[in-house]
Scaffold this motif. Structure first.
Motif, PDB file in Angstrom:
ATOM      1  N   ARG A 361      -0.739  39.415  81.496  1.00 27.43           N
ATOM      2  CA  ARG A 361       0.245  39.436  80.421  1.00 27.43           C
ATOM      3  C   ARG A 361      -0.476  39.292  79.100  1.00 27.43           C
ATOM      4  NH1 ARG A 361       3.243  35.497  82.396  1.00 27.43           N
ATOM      5  NH2 ARG A 361       3.441  33.853  80.870  1.00 27.43           N
ATOM      6  N   GLU A 363       0.682  38.707  75.005  1.00 27.55           N
ATOM      7  CA  GLU A 363       1.832  38.410  74.160  1.00 27.55           C
ATOM      8  C   GLU A 363       1.401  38.417  72.702  1.00 27.55           C
ATOM      9  OE1 GLU A 363       3.953  35.045  76.984  1.00 27.55           O
ATOM     10  OE2 GLU A 363       2.303  34.440  75.685  1.00 27.55           O
ATOM     11  N   GLY A 369       3.023  30.937  67.088  1.00 29.40           N
ATOM     12  CA  GLY A 369       3.020  30.321  68.407  1.00 29.40           C
ATOM     13  C   GLY A 369       4.325  29.683  68.850  1.00 29.40           C
ATOM     14  N   GLU A 370       5.353  29.709  67.982  1.00 29.25           N
ATOM     15  CA  GLU A 370       6.632  29.138  68.419  1.00 29.25           C
ATOM     16  C   GLU A 370       7.264  30.005  69.505  1.00 29.25           C
ATOM     17  OE1 GLU A 370       8.364  26.165  67.365  1.00 29.25           O
ATOM     18  OE2 GLU A 370       6.290  25.797  66.763  1.00 29.25           O
ATOM     19  N   THR A 371       7.242  31.303  69.293  1.00 28.55           N
ATOM     20  CA  THR A 371       7.791  32.228  70.291  1.00 28.55           C
ATOM     21  C   THR A 371       6.811  33.374  70.489  1.00 28.55           C
ATOM     22  OG1 THR A 371       8.931  33.543  68.617  1.00 28.55           O
ATOM     23  CG2 THR A 371      10.175  31.749  69.603  1.00 28.55           C
ATOM     24  N   TRP A 372       6.901  33.998  71.658  1.00 28.19           N
ATOM     25  CA  TRP A 372       5.959  35.052  72.019  1.00 28.19           C
ATOM     26  C   TRP A 372       6.703  36.256  72.561  1.00 28.19           C
ATOM     27  CZ3 TRP A 372       0.725  34.263  71.148  1.00 28.19           C
ATOM     28  CH2 TRP A 372       0.345  32.947  70.861  1.00 28.19           C
ATOM     29  N   THR A 374       6.341  39.775  74.861  1.00 25.75           N
ATOM     30  CA  THR A 374       5.495  40.376  75.892  1.00 25.75           C
ATOM     31  C   THR A 374       5.198  41.829  75.544  1.00 25.75           C
ATOM     32  OG1 THR A 374       6.592  38.940  77.489  1.00 25.75           O
ATOM     33  CG2 THR A 374       5.284  40.752  78.375  1.00 25.75           C
ATOM     34  N   ARG A 413      -2.291  36.677  72.477  1.00 24.63           N
ATOM     35  CA  ARG A 413      -2.995  35.911  73.516  1.00 24.63           C
ATOM     36  C   ARG A 413      -2.739  36.541  74.872  1.00 24.63           C
ATOM     37  NH1 ARG A 413       0.395  30.229  74.523  1.00 24.63           N
ATOM     38  NH2 ARG A 413       2.311  31.263  75.165  1.00 24.63           N
ATOM     39  N   TRP A 415      -2.974  36.220  79.266  1.00 22.13           N
ATOM     40  CA  TRP A 415      -2.840  35.310  80.414  1.00 22.13           C
ATOM     41  C   TRP A 415      -3.531  35.973  81.597  1.00 22.13           C
ATOM     42  CZ3 TRP A 415       0.464  30.828  80.459  1.00 22.13           C
ATOM     43  CH2 TRP A 415       1.187  30.624  79.284  1.00 22.13           C
ATOM     44  N   PRO A 421      -3.520  30.751  79.931  1.00 24.03           N
ATOM     45  CA  PRO A 421      -3.521  31.452  78.645  1.00 24.03           C
ATOM     46  C   PRO A 421      -4.814  31.169  77.888  1.00 24.03           C
ATOM     47  CG  PRO A 421      -2.402  29.367  78.391  1.00 24.03           C
ATOM     48  CD  PRO A 421      -2.948  29.399  79.818  1.00 24.03           C
ATOM     49  N   PRO A 423      -6.839  29.603  74.746  1.00 24.94           N
ATOM     50  CA  PRO A 423      -6.541  28.449  73.898  1.00 24.94           C
ATOM     51  C   PRO A 423      -6.075  28.887  72.510  1.00 24.94           C
ATOM     52  CG  PRO A 423      -8.920  28.688  74.199  1.00 24.94           C
ATOM     53  CD  PRO A 423      -8.267  29.718  75.079  1.00 24.94           C
ATOM     54  N   LYS A 425      -6.589  27.056  69.638  1.00 22.63           N
ATOM     55  CA  LYS A 425      -7.625  26.716  68.656  1.00 22.63           C
ATOM     56  C   LYS A 425      -9.025  26.969  69.196  1.00 22.63           C
ATOM     57  CE  LYS A 425      -5.576  22.953  65.946  1.00 22.63           C
ATOM     58  NZ  LYS A 425      -5.910  21.571  65.514  1.00 22.63           N
TER      59      LYS A 425
END
Lengths: 491, 491
Positions: A361, A363, A369-372, A374, A413, A415, A421, A423, A425
């Motif tokens: 996956r 994203e 980073g609050e929501t992703w 696909t 990011r 997966w 996933p 990182p 940072k």
């Protein structure tokens, strides 16, 4: 994920993935002073030991003129996507390119534990049963400039294109070792390793080293080792390659033959391969220890040497890590807002990992980073019969341009199949390797001279000594990268 | 990391790891009403089909009385550390425990692609050449309660002890398949899978399913499949186990035999194993699809069914993920500040991952991820001859108690050999599996009745329906878990 059930398995590699991209290296700036170098010589190579090597002028040089360490422009990587033309494939050279001849070069196979060590010519090697499949090869320093912008490491500035995929053809190391009298029974005590050693003579960086029975001289060879079980297991596809994308290797990629360890970092895939030795122990080669290590962030160069951190097995770096990069929009791309607000914009890039795991996956996030969201994966690869994946995927998603209004950064990011996933940072380490934190492209709103507003996209860095990228600005930097709050003012 | 070079390889598994912990199950509360059940019966099992099963009264039940799904108290897991007593090993049952007899049970091996399918008795199985080694087995739902506290998933409340390590003994699936006439040549087209099916009859949760040639009835068996290459490869150590810690299996763990797939999630290691079938395709078993999936966070139960998400191959969950937990200090532990401020406190716990990768580093942070301290790893495991690791490590670090002054939370995170760390934040998904975000223990300062100040340590959750843990408080919750800002008020 495709599975061999879904693909036409009767197809050969060339039928399935071909035709491989044909690509003539872009003529480099011609030599102006007419000193006799041929027109395929890059002017930057003149006067270096590599003057005879044909190279593509578009490759970005990362370590000055010599040795040759380079990555293609990210836009070219994206243009060719799944299979990279050989001339655009990354190069990591520690010294001059050895000037080897197909007819003269031989490979020594066996080592001290082999009952039947032998020497094999390239013609004989190329007449053995072969394997051919694509693998993604990345320097584990890919994206290191992002780490160097936090605080300088001992490594040089890879941008985000230190990676490529070629179709490699060669002979399984298993076959070569069987011929040397090594059998599956040799694996069972679990103590043996296979050492691979290259042809180059390289400077010794640290002195005699810690091994009394193998003292490092003034010059050392580039070498490494892997457990015998890994080398002998068909599913890991470890091989000695003599072709890439259907042609003999380029000098920069190890002509006439190199080691390929799918799923490993590029730094372990010895080029200009000269010896394969089965040993009772791990390799004692200088570069097996003094390269490709991830030390804790608090260990600096002085401590690393003084306290022997280079020799601690748990910090060795072999498996390639999970990574992903946004290639579109590229750095400095722009988009007029009013004229495009009702249309879509495609966001896309690559993602890969190591160890045979597929990326499952990718994203993107428009809200840090609050929501992703696909993305769609373009997975050209068919797995090997053991279900192992060795290649990157190219991913893309179309979003309304309007979604970029109020968006400060585009993140991506990946997966992997263990549902890990990347990182968020970065973690700074001494060698700056495996920079695989979330890739961030900034979205700025600007106005041109005609009063038209446009989005301007900014990547974190540009490769090598090229300027540009938000990571250059102190205010954009990370507060910490795993070793405490950073006092940029004192740097 | 030890390597077989460093260990005494001539030692058998029992010599190397033994003696295995002996442990008598703690007598459960005796039956008060004298209805004839034996004293080893847990009163909670009376009147259920599992009344005949001996269990440890300390195991925490997670799904009411029946079926039996349980984890040990975290303190007991820590007490025994590397090898878990069988009675304290986690149990995940989908229904009643089949009442099988060693003498009567047989295993059917071969399936439609085998030239020589056969049936084998337990005595015959146990007389075949055996493998024996420890593996860490975890339900991929381990720590799910932390996810349920964010927003309810369709899975039940595992705490942080849904994991254990036993030494398993059994026969390699490779050996069983060779005996059925399957050879390495069968691997090469890459299309075949091996299906494993258990004895249980379980309720069908969704109807006839999507496969016209294999319609799911009212009751279904528990089954799964893996690629033939994975089942046949010696380095993956896939086996049918009939002993754990030197004794026959307990009924809850699959007596008389179960599948062991090292590095996989527990949910794929079929208990009460009845059939091994080589197929031309992946398993069409109900539970292969309708269990152990990681869907994107935006996919809820309704969408998952309606849009066929359960059948998308890329969301299958097989490999165990990287995880780590703080076991000391435990939930509700306290420490007087004034009396201990000049001494040290030990922080410790477990860490594990999947796919044969070792955990190479475990760190703690006292400043919410700004800086990390490297802990000491206690790695009892010797890798298999192929360099694969299947077990957890127990880690510990002593820090000055004074370092806890001003510390709000103790965090831990592990890194695997591909230099991947655990994610900092959780990602909510429909099944709440692979909760492997950084584990956080809160450090509170409190005052007792005598005016003495002490630290009070608080874990995120307590398993099952037990109350306690900071994740119960809305103010402590994550703003987002990968699917948008959470409106807790509306839940």
């Amino acid at each position: 994920m495709p599975d061999r059930t879904d693909v036409q398995d009767s197809k050969s590699c060339a039928e399935y993935y071909g035709p491989y991209p044909k690509y003539d290296p872009v003529p480099t700036t011609k030599l102006a002073d007419g000193n006799g170098a041929s027109s395929t010589t890059d002017y930057r190579d003149v006067g270096t030991p590599d003057e005879w090597v044909t190279r593509d002028g578009e490759m970005v040089r990362l370590t000055g003129r010599h040795p040759f360490n380079s990555e293609p422009p990210l836009s070219l990587l994206k243009k060719y996507a799944f299979i990279t033309p050989t001339h655009l494939h990354i190069v990591r050279n520690h010294g001059a390119v050895p000037k080897l001849k197909w007819e003269a070069h031989t490979l020594l196979v066996g080592g001290p534990l082999s009952p039947k060590p032998y020497e094999i010519s390239m013609d004989a090697l190329a007449s053995m049963p072969s394997l051919e499949f694509p693998i993604t090869l990345s320097c584990c320093g890919n994206r290191r400039k992002e780490i160097n912008m936090i605080k300088q490491t001992i490594g040089f500035n890879w941008g985000a294109a230190g990676v490529g995929t070629n179709v490699w053809k060669g002979v399984a190391v298993r076959e070569l070792l069987l011929k040397a009298g090594i059998t599956d029974k040799d694996i069972t005590d679990g103590t043996k390793h296979v050492e691979f050693v290259g042809f180059e003579d390289l400077p010794n960086k640290v002195g005699p080293g810690p091994f009394e029975d193998e003292v490092w001289g003034k010059h050392v060879k580039y070498g490494t080792s892997i457990p015998l079980g890994r080398a002998m297991s068909p599913q890991f596809d470890v091989m000695v390659a003599y072709e890439a994308n259907g042609e003999k290797l380029l000098p920069d990629h190890g002509f006439p033959c190199r080691l390929i360890i799918p799923g490993y970092i590029g730094g372990r895939m010895i080029k200009w391969l000269k010896e394969i030795r089965v040993l009772k122990h791990e390799s004692k080669n200088h570069y097996h220890y003094h390269d490709n290590k991830i030390l804790p962030p608090t260990v600096d160069a002085e401590r690393a040497l003084k306290e022997g951190w280079w020799y601690r097995q748990e910090y060795i770096l072999n498996e390639l890590s999970l990574n992903s990069v946004i290639a579109q929009p590229n750095h400095n791309d722009t988009l007029p807002i009013a004229r495009s607000i009702n249309s879509l914009i495609e966001i896309g890039g690559y993602a890969h990992t190591g160890g045979g795991r597929p990326v499952v996956r990718v994203e993107i996030s428009l809200d840090q980073g609050e929501t992703w969201l696909t993305t769609e994966l373009n997975r050209k690869e068919r797995p090997n019969p053991y279900g192992m994946y060795w290649c990157w995927v190219w991913w893309a998603i179309s979003i309304p341009v309007a979604a970029l209004v109020g968006c400060k950064e585009i993140w991506c990011r990946a997966w992997d199949s263990s549902q890990a996933p990347q990182p968020i940072k970065p973690t700074w380490t001494l060698m700056g390797q495996h920079a695989n934190h979330v890739f961030r492209v900034k979205v700025h709103t600007r106005e041109n001279e005609s009063g038209e507003h446009f989005f301007w996209f900014e990547h974190p860095t540009q490769p090598g000594q090229l300027r540009g990228g938000w990571a250059e600005r102190i205010v954009e930097k990370y507060d910490s990268a795993g070793y405490g709050r950073i006092d940029y003012a004192s740097q």
